[in-house]
Design a protein around this motif. Structure first.
Motif, short mmCIF file in Angstrom:
data_model
loop_
_atom_site.label_atom_id
_atom_site.label_comp_id
_atom_site.label_asym_id
_atom_site.label_seq_id
_atom_site.Cartn_x
_atom_site.Cartn_y
_atom_site.Cartn_z
N ASP A 131 18.95 -21.89 -71.53
CA ASP A 131 18.42 -23.23 -72.43
C ASP A 131 17.82 -22.08 -73.05
O ASP A 131 17.01 -21.49 -73.15
CB ASP A 131 18.67 -24.09 -71.18
CG ASP A 131 17.41 -24.41 -70.25
OD1 ASP A 131 16.82 -23.13 -70.28
OD2 ASP A 131 17.35 -25.00 -70.22
N SER A 132 16.73 -23.48 -73.95
CA SER A 132 15.59 -23.04 -74.97
C SER A 132 14.65 -22.33 -73.54
O SER A 132 13.77 -21.75 -74.35
CB SER A 132 15.71 -24.30 -75.73
OG SER A 132 14.52 -23.65 -76.93
N GLN A 136 13.55 -18.45 -73.96
CA GLN A 136 11.83 -18.10 -74.31
C GLN A 136 11.15 -17.46 -73.39
O GLN A 136 10.29 -16.12 -73.67
CB GLN A 136 10.87 -19.10 -75.06
CG GLN A 136 9.60 -18.59 -75.03
CD GLN A 136 8.79 -20.00 -75.61
OE1 GLN A 136 9.44 -21.29 -75.95
NE2 GLN A 136 7.84 -19.20 -76.12
#
Length: 233
Positions: A131-132, A136
């Motif tokens: 997921d985001s 990252q």
């Protein structure tokens, strides 16, 4: 009102550091031109190493991905500089392979294919399984590792510099541009509160300082040697 002004000044300083980093990075990308002009003129890679450009290409691709909005919104200057960097490194590697001896040529081709395969795998894994926030972190840690590798790769020639007591194969422009770019992105990362930017660039600043110190020492040592006669009267 004062908080708005301070916020504007803060944003301006942050962008200024990012733009400065882009400018110094562009100088860094151009700095090997004299080296490759020599390679083309002599039609030989001589004692030059192609590994710094392999490391730099992988670093540019990973950091380009890290700077994209899909991974890290708000740091587009990281993506822009690394997109140009990837193009430059690919050009340099192509020239190096063209004029390298056959064993080195095959080795460099293998490394180049490995770089693109690694980058493709990183993009696939980060988009498919993360997921985001996790994406990252994943790409951020990889960018830190690749940045440190890129900054350290010019140190591979230090043994040659010490052995030959010559800085011929450690170009000053490359060391200086590395130092200035690292310093600018160190400041940019601190303004953005992004450890994935300021930590590796802090290390890059230190390594750049070491390279400049070595260059100064051995450049002066070479000049001292030239002052002494080859045959004592």
């Amino acid at each position: 009102m004062s908080s708005t002004v301070l916020s504007s000044v803060y944003e301006f300083c942050s962008d200024a550091a990012g733009v400065a980093g882009n400018i110094f990075a562009f100088v860094l990308f151009l700095s090997p031109i004299t080296t490759f002009t020599r390679i083309i003129r002599n039609q030989s890679t001589e004692q030059f190493s192609g590994m710094p450009y392999i490391y730099a290409l992988l670093n540019c691709l990973i950091c380009l991905w890290y700077g994209m909005p899909l991974v890290s919104p708000g740091i587009i200057l990281v993506a822009t500089v690394n997109s140009f960097g990837a193009v430059f490194q690919l050009i340099y590697i192509t020239i190096f392979i063209r004029y390298a001896e056959k064993p080195v040529k095959l080795k460099m081709l293998g490394f180049l294919i490995s770089v693109f395969a690694t980058f493709a795998l990183i993009v696939f894994l980060s988009l498919r399984f993360l997921d985001s926030p996790s994406r990252q972190l994943f790409v951020g840690y990889l960018s830190v590792a690749s940045l440190i590798s890129m900054f350290a790769s010019p140190l591979l020639v230090i043994n040659l510099v010490i052995k030959m007591r010559s800085v011929e194969y450690m170009p000053f422009s490359l060391s200086l541009a590395t130092f200035l770019m690292s310093l600018a992105f160190l400041v940019y990362g601190m303004f953005k509160h992004d450890a994935f930017i300021y930590v590796p660039n802090g290390i890059g600043t230190v390594l750049g300082t070491v390279q400049l110190a070595l260059y100064t020492y051995y450049k002066n040592a070479s000049r001292e040697d030239l002052r002494h006669p080859l045959i004592d009267p």
